[in-house]
Design a protein around this motif. Sequence first.
Motif, PDB file in Angstrom:
ATOM      1  N   MET A 255       0.825  -1.200   0.000  1.00 54.20           N
ATOM      2  CA  MET A 255       0.000   0.000   0.000  1.00 54.20           C
ATOM      3  C   MET A 255       0.867   1.261   0.000  1.00 54.20           C
ATOM      4  SD  MET A 255      -2.941   1.384  -0.105  1.00 54.20           S
ATOM      5  CE  MET A 255      -4.049   0.002   0.217  1.00 54.20           C
ATOM      6  N   ARG A 256       1.940   1.269   0.800  1.00 60.63           N
ATOM      7  CA  ARG A 256       2.818   2.426   0.846  1.00 60.63           C
ATOM      8  C   ARG A 256       3.488   2.660  -0.494  1.00 60.63           C
ATOM      9  NH1 ARG A 256       7.201   2.277   5.464  1.00 60.63           N
ATOM     10  NH2 ARG A 256       5.258   2.097   6.654  1.00 60.63           N
ATOM     11  N   ARG A 257       3.896   1.586  -1.143  1.00 54.72           N
ATOM     12  CA  ARG A 257       4.524   1.708  -2.454  1.00 54.72           C
ATOM     13  C   ARG A 257       3.550   2.285  -3.478  1.00 54.72           C
ATOM     14  NH1 ARG A 257       6.579  -3.493  -5.966  1.00 54.72           N
ATOM     15  NH2 ARG A 257       7.354  -2.334  -7.775  1.00 54.72           N
ATOM     16  N   ARG A 258       2.316   1.848  -3.430  1.00 50.72           N
ATOM     17  CA  ARG A 258       1.316   2.359  -4.363  1.00 50.72           C
ATOM     18  C   ARG A 258       1.061   3.848  -4.144  1.00 50.72           C
ATOM     19  NH1 ARG A 258      -4.048  -1.139  -4.699  1.00 50.72           N
ATOM     20  NH2 ARG A 258      -2.418  -2.637  -5.229  1.00 50.72           N
ATOM     21  N   LEU A 259       0.986   4.275  -2.900  1.00 57.37           N
ATOM     22  CA  LEU A 259       0.757   5.693  -2.611  1.00 57.37           C
ATOM     23  C   LEU A 259       1.927   6.557  -3.087  1.00 57.37           C
ATOM     24  CD1 LEU A 259      -0.830   5.494   0.965  1.00 57.37           C
ATOM     25  CD2 LEU A 259      -1.989   5.964  -1.197  1.00 57.37           C
ATOM     26  N   ILE A 260       3.152   6.065  -2.901  1.00 56.09           N
ATOM     27  CA  ILE A 260       4.319   6.825  -3.350  1.00 56.09           C
ATOM     28  C   ILE A 260       4.303   6.970  -4.865  1.00 56.09           C
ATOM     29  CG2 ILE A 260       6.829   6.809  -3.485  1.00 56.09           C
ATOM     30  CD1 ILE A 260       6.893   5.477  -0.774  1.00 56.09           C
ATOM     31  N   GLN A 261       3.946   5.897  -5.568  1.00 56.72           N
ATOM     32  CA  GLN A 261       3.891   5.981  -7.026  1.00 56.72           C
ATOM     33  C   GLN A 261       2.811   6.948  -7.497  1.00 56.72           C
ATOM     34  OE1 GLN A 261       3.476   2.007  -8.545  1.00 56.72           O
ATOM     35  NE2 GLN A 261       5.642   1.528  -8.304  1.00 56.72           N
ATOM     36  N   ILE A 262       1.653   6.927  -6.851  1.00 59.10           N
ATOM     37  CA  ILE A 262       0.588   7.861  -7.228  1.00 59.10           C
ATOM     38  C   ILE A 262       1.022   9.300  -6.966  1.00 59.10           C
ATOM     39  CG2 ILE A 262      -1.759   8.607  -6.674  1.00 59.10           C
ATOM     40  CD1 ILE A 262      -2.444   5.688  -6.134  1.00 59.10           C
ATOM     41  N   PHE A 263       1.661   9.541  -5.827  1.00 58.17           N
ATOM     42  CA  PHE A 263       2.149  10.887  -5.520  1.00 58.17           C
ATOM     43  C   PHE A 263       3.204  11.330  -6.526  1.00 58.17           C
ATOM     44  CE2 PHE A 263       4.841  13.854  -3.047  1.00 58.17           C
ATOM     45  CZ  PHE A 263       3.886  14.824  -2.808  1.00 58.17           C
ATOM     46  N   GLY A 264       4.103  10.423  -6.899  1.00 63.83           N
ATOM     47  CA  GLY A 264       5.099  10.754  -7.909  1.00 63.83           C
ATOM     48  C   GLY A 264       4.472  11.058  -9.259  1.00 63.83           C
TER      49      GLY A 264
ATOM     50  N   LYS B 155       6.946  -4.687 -14.699  1.00 65.94           N
ATOM     51  CA  LYS B 155       6.391  -3.372 -14.358  1.00 65.94           C
ATOM     52  C   LYS B 155       7.424  -2.515 -13.641  1.00 65.94           C
ATOM     53  CE  LYS B 155       2.096  -3.310 -12.759  1.00 65.94           C
ATOM     54  NZ  LYS B 155       1.300  -2.668 -13.805  1.00 65.94           N
ATOM     55  N   ASP B 156       8.232  -3.129 -12.786  1.00 62.01           N
ATOM     56  CA  ASP B 156       9.289  -2.363 -12.107  1.00 62.01           C
ATOM     57  C   ASP B 156      10.308  -1.823 -13.107  1.00 62.01           C
ATOM     58  OD1 ASP B 156       8.100  -2.850  -9.705  1.00 62.01           O
ATOM     59  OD2 ASP B 156       9.437  -4.474  -9.116  1.00 62.01           O
ATOM     60  N   LYS B 157      10.630  -2.601 -14.109  1.00 59.12           N
ATOM     61  CA  LYS B 157      11.567  -2.120 -15.126  1.00 59.12           C
ATOM     62  C   LYS B 157      10.977  -0.957 -15.922  1.00 59.12           C
ATOM     63  CE  LYS B 157      14.119  -6.448 -15.746  1.00 59.12           C
ATOM     64  NZ  LYS B 157      14.506  -7.510 -16.706  1.00 59.12           N
ATOM     65  N   LEU B 158       9.674  -1.033 -16.200  1.00 60.62           N
ATOM     66  CA  LEU B 158       9.032   0.076 -16.908  1.00 60.62           C
ATOM     67  C   LEU B 158       9.050   1.352 -16.072  1.00 60.62           C
ATOM     68  CD1 LEU B 158       5.927  -1.715 -18.506  1.00 60.62           C
ATOM     69  CD2 LEU B 158       7.969  -0.882 -19.672  1.00 60.62           C
ATOM     70  N   VAL B 159       8.758   1.209 -14.782  1.00 56.75           N
ATOM     71  CA  VAL B 159       8.768   2.384 -13.901  1.00 56.75           C
ATOM     72  C   VAL B 159      10.173   2.964 -13.796  1.00 56.75           C
ATOM     73  CG1 VAL B 159       8.406   3.156 -11.530  1.00 56.75           C
ATOM     74  CG2 VAL B 159       6.738   1.668 -12.601  1.00 56.75           C
ATOM     75  N   LEU B 160      11.173   2.098 -13.705  1.00 60.59           N
ATOM     76  CA  LEU B 160      12.553   2.584 -13.621  1.00 60.59           C
ATOM     77  C   LEU B 160      12.958   3.313 -14.904  1.00 60.59           C
ATOM     78  CD1 LEU B 160      15.211   2.710 -12.087  1.00 60.59           C
ATOM     79  CD2 LEU B 160      15.801   0.494 -13.060  1.00 60.59           C
ATOM     80  N   THR B 161      12.579   2.773 -16.054  1.00 58.61           N
ATOM     81  CA  THR B 161      12.885   3.450 -17.315  1.00 58.61           C
ATOM     82  C   THR B 161      12.169   4.795 -17.405  1.00 58.61           C
ATOM     83  OG1 THR B 161      13.098   1.276 -18.362  1.00 58.61           O
ATOM     84  CG2 THR B 161      12.903   3.182 -19.813  1.00 58.61           C
ATOM     85  N   GLY B 162      10.897   4.826 -16.983  1.00 52.67           N
ATOM     86  CA  GLY B 162      10.166   6.086 -16.975  1.00 52.67           C
ATOM     87  C   GLY B 162      10.780   7.107 -16.033  1.00 52.67           C
ATOM     88  N   ALA B 163      11.270   6.650 -14.883  1.00 51.30           N
ATOM     89  CA  ALA B 163      11.920   7.568 -13.945  1.00 51.30           C
ATOM     90  C   ALA B 163      13.182   8.175 -14.555  1.00 51.30           C
ATOM     91  CB  ALA B 163      12.252   6.841 -12.646  1.00 51.30           C
ATOM     92  N   VAL B 164      13.945   7.357 -15.275  1.00 53.64           N
ATOM     93  CA  VAL B 164      15.148   7.881 -15.941  1.00 53.64           C
ATOM     94  C   VAL B 164      14.760   8.909 -16.999  1.00 53.64           C
ATOM     95  CG1 VAL B 164      17.102   7.261 -17.408  1.00 53.64           C
ATOM     96  CG2 VAL B 164      16.488   5.810 -15.469  1.00 53.64           C
TER      97      VAL B 164
ATOM     98  N   VAL C 231      12.445   5.289  -5.981  1.00 51.92           N
ATOM     99  CA  VAL C 231      12.448   4.717  -4.622  1.00 51.92           C
ATOM    100  C   VAL C 231      11.596   3.459  -4.556  1.00 51.92           C
ATOM    101  CG1 VAL C 231      11.639   5.157  -2.269  1.00 51.92           C
ATOM    102  CG2 VAL C 231      13.023   6.844  -3.433  1.00 51.92           C
ATOM    103  N   THR C 232      10.491   3.445  -5.307  1.00 51.24           N
ATOM    104  CA  THR C 232       9.582   2.298  -5.237  1.00 51.24           C
ATOM    105  C   THR C 232      10.110   1.074  -5.970  1.00 51.24           C
ATOM    106  OG1 THR C 232       8.375   3.103  -7.177  1.00 51.24           O
ATOM    107  CG2 THR C 232       7.600   3.809  -5.020  1.00 51.24           C
ATOM    108  N   VAL C 233      11.111   1.234  -6.807  1.00 55.22           N
ATOM    109  CA  VAL C 233      11.643   0.097  -7.571  1.00 55.22           C
ATOM    110  C   VAL C 233      13.117  -0.110  -7.251  1.00 55.22           C
ATOM    111  CG1 VAL C 233       9.984   0.258  -9.456  1.00 55.22           C
ATOM    112  CG2 VAL C 233      12.033   1.638  -9.552  1.00 55.22           C
ATOM    113  N   TYR C 234      13.496   0.109  -6.002  1.00 56.10           N
ATOM    114  CA  TYR C 234      14.884  -0.068  -5.610  1.00 56.10           C
ATOM    115  C   TYR C 234      15.318  -1.524  -5.689  1.00 56.10           C
ATOM    116  CZ  TYR C 234      13.024  -1.793  -1.176  1.00 56.10           C
ATOM    117  OH  TYR C 234      12.361  -2.517  -0.226  1.00 56.10           O
TER     118      TYR C 234
END
Length: 262
Positions: free
Chosen positions: A1-10, A117-126, A187-190
């Motif tokens: 749940m915490r990870r989901r909230l951080i991603q939504i906030f980001g 999905k974590d790899k997609l989020v990491l690529t999007g963050a970059v 942070v969510t995909v460390y």
Amino acid sequence: MRRRLIQIFGFLVSTLGWLFVCCTMAMDYWRITSIGGQGGSWIIKAAWYWSNLWRDCFTDTTAVTNCRDYDVLWAVTPYVQGVRGLLMVGMAFGFFAAILCFIGMECTYIGGSEKAKDKLVLTGAVFHFVGGVSDIAAYCLYTNRIARTTFAHSLERGVLRYGIGTPIFLGLVGSFFIILGAFLYAVTVYRVLFPKRVIYALAPRTYMAPQTYMGSRNRTPYYGPSYYGLSRQSRSSRYTNSYRESRISQLSRERSERDAFV
């Protein structure tokens, strides 16, 4: 749940940042200066000169604005072309970053497995980070050009000293929001960057005595370590003594039987 909230906030923070950046490209008053307005007469006249990425304008106290659009692309001032290019490159990275992060977020049901999905989020963050840095470079380039003119000791005739307008500050705030959103995504995909290391501990080896099956016919008797520790000579002498004792007992038994018969 915490990870989901951080991603939504980001996602919200980065989207707000890109909204700020897009607004600055269409806003006026990137640089502005005023002339006149001095006291001492019963008529106070003033004029404002301001510019954006697309035209130069002049506004007087009668609210009349006269603008001159920039010429074709290759005739525009080089630093304005550089600012345009950096902003457009950043917006292109931001477009793909928003799509990748939206697909890879935990609250969406598209994108495949959790690792994908974590790899997609990491690529999007970059991509978000690269786009934010590109936007900051564009605003800093424009600000540097204004500062060089403003703080120069002497200027050519007809060159004005401009000040920084509102779009520059709004764009810098938006760029920092974009970079903050990129860090929140990262942070969510460390786990992708630092996977868990599994350490296997080897148990100490213990000696197990050989097992003997009672039902085996070819069974080898075990006499103990004392037997195997003796030499061949001592074992032969032990066999000789036992044979003598058995022979003496047999002779004494025959003699007693013969005496009893007599």
